[in-house]
Design an enzyme around this catalytic site. Structure first.
Site, PDB file in Angstrom:
ATOM      1  CB  CYS A   1      -0.026 -10.339   9.278  1.00 22.04           C
ATOM      2  SG  CYS A   1      -0.017 -10.002   7.519  1.00 22.04           S
TER       3      CYS A   1
ATOM      4  N   GLY B   1      -4.738  -7.924   9.997  1.00 21.11           N
ATOM      5  CA  GLY B   1      -5.886  -7.123   9.563  1.00 21.11           C
ATOM      6  C   GLY B   1      -5.341  -6.073   8.624  1.00 21.11           C
ATOM      7  CD  GLU B   2      -4.871  -2.040   5.639  1.00 17.28           C
ATOM      8  OE1 GLU B   2      -4.889  -3.040   4.906  1.00 17.28           O
ATOM      9  OE2 GLU B   2      -3.935  -1.212   5.627  1.00 17.28           O
ATOM     10  CB  SER B   3      -0.775  -2.217   9.440  1.00 22.65           C
ATOM     11  OG  SER B   3      -0.496  -1.772   8.133  1.00 22.65           O
TER      12      SER B   3
ATOM     13  CD  GLU C   1      -3.817 -15.548  12.919  1.00 19.53           C
ATOM     14  OE1 GLU C   1      -2.677 -15.985  13.140  1.00 19.53           O
ATOM     15  OE2 GLU C   1      -4.034 -14.572  12.169  1.00 19.53           O
TER      16      GLU C   1
ATOM     17  CG  HIS D   1      -2.377 -14.579   9.162  1.00 20.86           C
ATOM     18  ND1 HIS D   1      -3.016 -13.609   9.889  1.00 20.86           N
ATOM     19  CD2 HIS D   1      -1.944 -13.979   8.032  1.00 20.86           C
ATOM     20  CE1 HIS D   1      -2.978 -12.468   9.235  1.00 20.86           C
ATOM     21  NE2 HIS D   1      -2.336 -12.669   8.096  1.00 20.86           N
TER      22      HIS D   1
ATOM     23  NE  ARG E   1       1.160  -1.421   5.286  1.00 17.58           N
ATOM     24  CZ  ARG E   1       0.245  -0.570   4.819  1.00 17.58           C
ATOM     25  NH1 ARG E   1       0.569   0.667   4.514  1.00 17.58           N
ATOM     26  NH2 ARG E   1      -0.993  -0.971   4.648  1.00 17.58           N
TER      27      ARG E   1
ATOM     28  CB  ILE F   1      -3.290 -13.051   4.118  1.00 23.70           C
ATOM     29  CG1 ILE F   1      -3.688 -14.515   4.306  1.00 23.70           C
ATOM     30  CG2 ILE F   1      -4.402 -12.273   3.394  1.00 23.70           C
ATOM     31  CD1 ILE F   1      -4.835 -14.719   5.288  1.00 23.70           C
ATOM     32  NE  ARG F   2      -4.449  -7.397   1.730  1.00 25.73           N
ATOM     33  CZ  ARG F   2      -5.393  -8.083   2.375  1.00 25.73           C
ATOM     34  NH1 ARG F   2      -5.866  -9.199   1.863  1.00 25.73           N
ATOM     35  NH2 ARG F   2      -5.860  -7.652   3.513  1.00 25.73           N
TER      36      ARG F   2
HETATM   37  N1  GLN Z   1      -1.227  -5.911   4.130  1.00 24.63           N
HETATM   38  C1  GLN Z   1      -1.796  -5.647   5.415  1.00 24.63           C
HETATM   39  C2  GLN Z   1      -1.253  -4.339   5.997  1.00 24.63           C
HETATM   40  O1  GLN Z   1      -0.389  -3.747   5.459  1.00 24.63           O
HETATM   41  C3  GLN Z   1      -1.502  -6.760   6.401  1.00 24.63           C
HETATM   42  C4  GLN Z   1      -2.250  -8.006   5.971  1.00 24.63           C
HETATM   43  C5  GLN Z   1      -2.543  -8.956   7.086  1.00 24.63           C
HETATM   44  O2  GLN Z   1      -2.504  -8.617   8.284  1.00 24.63           O
HETATM   45  N2  GLN Z   1      -2.909 -10.145   6.698  1.00 24.63           N
HETATM   46  O3  GLN Z   1      -1.717  -3.935   7.009  1.00 24.63           O
END
Ligand code: GLN
Length: 222
Positions: free
Chosen positions: A98, A66-68, A194, A192, A125, A154-155
């Site tokens: 992630c 998600g977004e850390s 999942e 990921h 990150r 993903i990112r």
């Molecule tokens: N780039 C996101 C972060 O720094 C992580 C991306 C992800 O969990 N797919 O939180």
């Protein structure tokens, strides 16, 4: 063939400590539903965790992608820090994917968010940059049989350095940077599993949780 072996794992997942294995997925933000679906496919009881009190009694916990920065803020806001530390210390299995990997790291190359320091890795990150912010690749994963694993990034972060306690399970082919690591009861993946149909990394984690449950029942019996 593959299905049969998954079912065999499932049968094991529900025995061994006098009750079904209980695995939670931190459901504050990110792709927790996809993890729940994977665990249910494996026949494991899976719980969305929204309150710190729900961590009690879990054999394993996944912190999803998600977004850390957001997940980390919500962990503070909902008072999860002591419970997460206690869960890791009592030997329950913990897996960060992630953003989850970023949250449980010891150190980040970024000044924020403040990581929890549960696994001795230094994480960078958004390491892949904007051009290739999502890609898929096939990786060998130590401890997982059946051929390479399709990893979805993903990112994603990578592990820049790690301590002696850490075992590297998968690396980027070109530069060798770790993207899956384990230290005892704690697993972290930059990608990921999942988001694929392949349940093997989840099975690997379930077997970590099963070990945690077995040692809990041994401790309880003595
Ligand atoms: N780039 C996101 C972060 O720094 C992580 C991306 C992800 O969990 N797919 O939180």
């Amino acid at each position: 063939m593959v299905e049969t072996s998954s079912r065999d794992h499932n049968a094991e997942a529900v025995i061994g400590h006098g009750g079904a294995l209980k695995i939670g997925v931190l459901a504050l933000q990110g792709d927790f539903i996809e993890h729940i679906h994977m665990l249910k496919k494996l026949g494991v009881e899976a719980f969305e965790i929204r309150k710190a009190s729900e961590l009690e009694g879990l054999d394993g916990l996944i912190i999803p992608g998600g977004e850390s920065t957001t997940i980390r803020k919500l962990i503070d806001l909902f008072g999860f820090v002591p419970g997460l530390r206690a869960l890791a210390n009592r030997g329950a299995a913990l897996w960060g994917t992630c953003a989850g990997m970023i949250v449980i790291a010891k150190e980040l190359t970024d000044p924020y968010p403040e990581p929890l320091g549960l696994i001795d890795i230094k994480v960078s990150r958004n390491w892949f940059g904007r051009q290739v912010d999502s890609f898929e690749g096939e990786f060998a994963f130590k401890g997982i049989d059946g051929g390479p694993f399709l990893a979805v990034f993903i990112r994603a972060p990578v592990v820049e350095s790690f301590g002696d306690s850490v075992d590297v399970l998968a690396r980027l082919e070109d530069n060798g940077k770790p993207v899956a690591v384990r230290s005892g009861n704690i697993l972290a993946t930059a990608f990921h599993p999942e988001l694929t149909e392949d349940t093997r990394v989840h099975e690997y984690f379930v077997s970590m949780a099963r070990q945690a449950a077995a040692s809990k029942s041994t401790a309880g019996a003595s």
